[in-house]
Design a protein around this motif. Structure first.
Motif, short mmCIF file in Angstrom:
data_model
loop_
_atom_site.label_atom_id
_atom_site.label_comp_id
_atom_site.label_asym_id
_atom_site.label_seq_id
_atom_site.Cartn_x
_atom_site.Cartn_y
_atom_site.Cartn_z
N VAL A 17 14.82 17.69 40.03
CA VAL A 17 13.77 18.48 40.67
C VAL A 17 14.01 19.96 40.44
CG1 VAL A 17 12.82 19.16 42.91
CG2 VAL A 17 13.17 16.75 42.39
N SER A 18 15.24 20.41 40.56
CA SER A 18 15.52 21.83 40.37
C SER A 18 15.41 22.24 38.92
CB SER A 18 16.91 22.18 40.93
OG SER A 18 17.91 21.58 40.15
N ALA A 19 15.57 21.31 37.99
CA ALA A 19 15.49 21.63 36.57
C ALA A 19 14.04 21.65 36.08
CB ALA A 19 16.29 20.62 35.76
N SER A 20 13.13 21.07 36.82
CA SER A 20 11.73 21.06 36.42
C SER A 20 11.17 22.47 36.51
CB SER A 20 10.92 20.14 37.33
OG SER A 20 11.41 18.83 37.26
N PRO A 21 10.61 22.96 35.40
CA PRO A 21 10.08 24.32 35.46
C PRO A 21 8.85 24.41 36.34
CG PRO A 21 9.55 23.28 33.36
CD PRO A 21 10.43 22.33 34.11
N VAL A 22 8.80 25.46 37.12
CA VAL A 22 7.66 25.73 37.97
C VAL A 22 6.76 26.70 37.22
CG1 VAL A 22 6.90 26.69 40.16
CG2 VAL A 22 9.02 25.37 40.05
N LYS A 23 5.54 26.30 36.97
CA LYS A 23 4.62 27.17 36.25
C LYS A 23 4.17 28.32 37.15
CE LYS A 23 4.32 25.42 32.19
NZ LYS A 23 4.80 26.18 31.07
N ALA A 63 17.63 53.47 41.53
CA ALA A 63 16.23 53.16 41.23
C ALA A 63 16.11 52.43 39.89
CB ALA A 63 15.40 54.44 41.22
N ALA A 64 16.92 52.82 38.92
CA ALA A 64 16.90 52.15 37.61
C ALA A 64 17.37 50.70 37.73
CB ALA A 64 17.77 52.91 36.61
N VAL A 65 18.41 50.47 38.51
CA VAL A 65 18.92 49.10 38.70
C VAL A 65 17.84 48.22 39.34
CG1 VAL A 65 20.61 47.73 40.00
CG2 VAL A 65 21.35 49.77 38.76
N GLN A 66 17.14 48.74 40.33
CA GLN A 66 16.07 47.98 40.98
C GLN A 66 14.93 47.70 40.00
OE1 GLN A 66 14.82 49.99 44.54
NE2 GLN A 66 16.86 49.93 45.44
N LEU A 67 14.61 48.68 39.18
CA LEU A 67 13.54 48.53 38.21
C LEU A 67 13.90 47.49 37.15
CD1 LEU A 67 10.82 49.29 37.03
CD2 LEU A 67 11.88 51.36 36.07
N VAL A 68 15.13 47.53 36.66
CA VAL A 68 15.59 46.53 35.69
C VAL A 68 15.50 45.13 36.29
CG1 VAL A 68 17.64 45.65 34.47
CG2 VAL A 68 17.04 48.08 34.32
N SER A 69 15.91 44.99 37.52
CA SER A 69 15.85 43.69 38.20
C SER A 69 14.40 43.19 38.29
CB SER A 69 16.46 43.81 39.60
OG SER A 69 16.37 42.59 40.28
N ALA A 70 13.49 44.06 38.64
CA ALA A 70 12.08 43.68 38.75
C ALA A 70 11.50 43.32 37.38
CB ALA A 70 11.26 44.80 39.39
N LEU A 71 11.87 44.07 36.35
CA LEU A 71 11.41 43.75 34.99
C LEU A 71 11.95 42.40 34.54
CD1 LEU A 71 11.76 47.27 33.36
CD2 LEU A 71 9.64 45.92 33.45
N ASN A 72 13.21 42.14 34.86
CA ASN A 72 13.81 40.85 34.49
C ASN A 72 13.10 39.70 35.20
OD1 ASN A 72 15.60 42.14 32.78
ND2 ASN A 72 17.28 42.11 34.23
N ALA A 74 10.00 39.73 36.28
CA ALA A 74 8.67 39.63 35.68
C ALA A 74 8.75 38.88 34.35
CB ALA A 74 8.08 41.03 35.48
N THR A 75 9.82 39.09 33.60
CA THR A 75 10.01 38.37 32.34
C THR A 75 10.18 36.88 32.59
OG1 THR A 75 11.00 40.33 31.32
CG2 THR A 75 11.46 38.21 30.26
N ILE A 76 11.01 36.54 33.56
CA ILE A 76 11.22 35.12 33.91
C ILE A 76 9.89 34.48 34.32
CG2 ILE A 76 12.27 33.60 35.64
CD1 ILE A 76 14.69 35.59 35.61
N ASP A 77 9.15 35.16 35.17
CA ASP A 77 7.88 34.62 35.64
C ASP A 77 6.87 34.48 34.49
OD1 ASP A 77 8.87 34.41 38.20
OD2 ASP A 77 7.95 36.27 38.89
N THR A 78 6.86 35.46 33.59
CA THR A 78 5.93 35.42 32.47
C THR A 78 6.27 34.27 31.52
OG1 THR A 78 5.56 37.80 32.63
CG2 THR A 78 4.95 36.75 30.55
N LYS A 79 7.55 34.08 31.28
CA LYS A 79 7.97 32.97 30.41
C LYS A 79 7.63 31.61 31.02
CE LYS A 79 11.70 35.25 27.91
NZ LYS A 79 13.16 35.27 27.65
N ALA A 80 7.50 31.56 32.33
CA ALA A 80 7.17 30.31 33.02
C ALA A 80 5.66 30.15 33.21
CB ALA A 80 7.87 30.25 34.37
N ALA A 140 11.37 45.72 26.84
CA ALA A 140 11.08 45.00 25.59
C ALA A 140 10.98 43.50 25.84
CB ALA A 140 12.15 45.31 24.54
N ALA A 141 11.90 42.96 26.63
CA ALA A 141 11.86 41.52 26.92
C ALA A 141 10.58 41.15 27.66
CB ALA A 141 13.09 41.12 27.74
N PHE A 142 10.18 41.98 28.60
CA PHE A 142 8.96 41.72 29.36
C PHE A 142 7.74 41.77 28.44
CE2 PHE A 142 5.59 43.38 32.37
CZ PHE A 142 5.27 42.13 32.87
#
Length: 178
Positions: A17-23, A63-72, A74-80, A140-142
């Motif tokens: 169940v945890s391995a199933s990707p959530v769209k 602020a940069a660390v928080q922004l990187v986290s949010a971008l990462n 967003a990338t995970i969510d976009t890939k899903a 770039a990843a996003f």
């Protein structure tokens, strides 16, 4: 032995169940972009307020660390997310991203202009360079993730946008290294 087997079966079912990707949805990506936009403004405000003190440099870093986290995220969510079905959906996402780009580029320009102030604080230049590099990679990843779900007709616009931002990041890194 029966208890062990049922426990093992339960554990395996949880794993599956945890391995199933959530769209994710277009709305989720838009929400992520809204969060990224707000964090770009926070980061930009920290950069603009920087007058050369260690506390101000730390505020930029935080602020940069928080922004990187949010971008990462967003990338995970976009890939899903399933591929977008219309050019308009992709253009809406790119439009949201483009709306925050002047603020991002402005912050990078300010860092370039204030590069000597960073050098006056022990270790601040190295941290700023690392933050810019992390922001560049995350951005770039996003944008690559957005391109991967975008109809072919819109990919060139996303690519051009990525090139423009990459140039701004490169300029900031070059000026910090001087």
């Amino acid at each position: 032995m029966v208890q062990f087997t049922s426990l093992l079966t339960f554990a395996l079912s949880l794993l599956l169940v945890s391995a199933s990707p959530v769209k994710r949805t277009l709305a989720k990506i838009q929400s992520d972009i809204t969060k990224v936009d707000a964090l770009i403004s926070t980061w930009d405000n920290s950069v603009n307020a920087f007058k050369g003190t260690p506390n101000q440099a730390n505020a930029i870093h935080s602020a940069a660390v928080q922004l990187v986290s949010a971008l990462n995220q967003a990338t995970i969510d976009t890939k899903a997310t399933s591929p977008l079905t219309t050019d308009m959906d992709a253009l809406v996402l790119l439009g949201q991203i483009e709306n925050s780009s002047p603020t991002l580029v402005g912050g990078l320009t300010q860092i370039s202009e204030k590069s000597t102030s960073f050098s006056g604080i022990r270790g601040a230049t190295a941290i700023a360079e690392q933050d810019i590099g992390d922001l560049q990679s995350s951005t770039a990843a996003f944008l690559n993730a957005i391109s991967s779900i975008t109809p072919a007709e819109v990919v060139s616009q996303a690519t051009q946008f990525a090139v423009t931002l990459n140039d701004a990041y490169a300029d900031a890194l070059t000026n910090l290294a001087k």
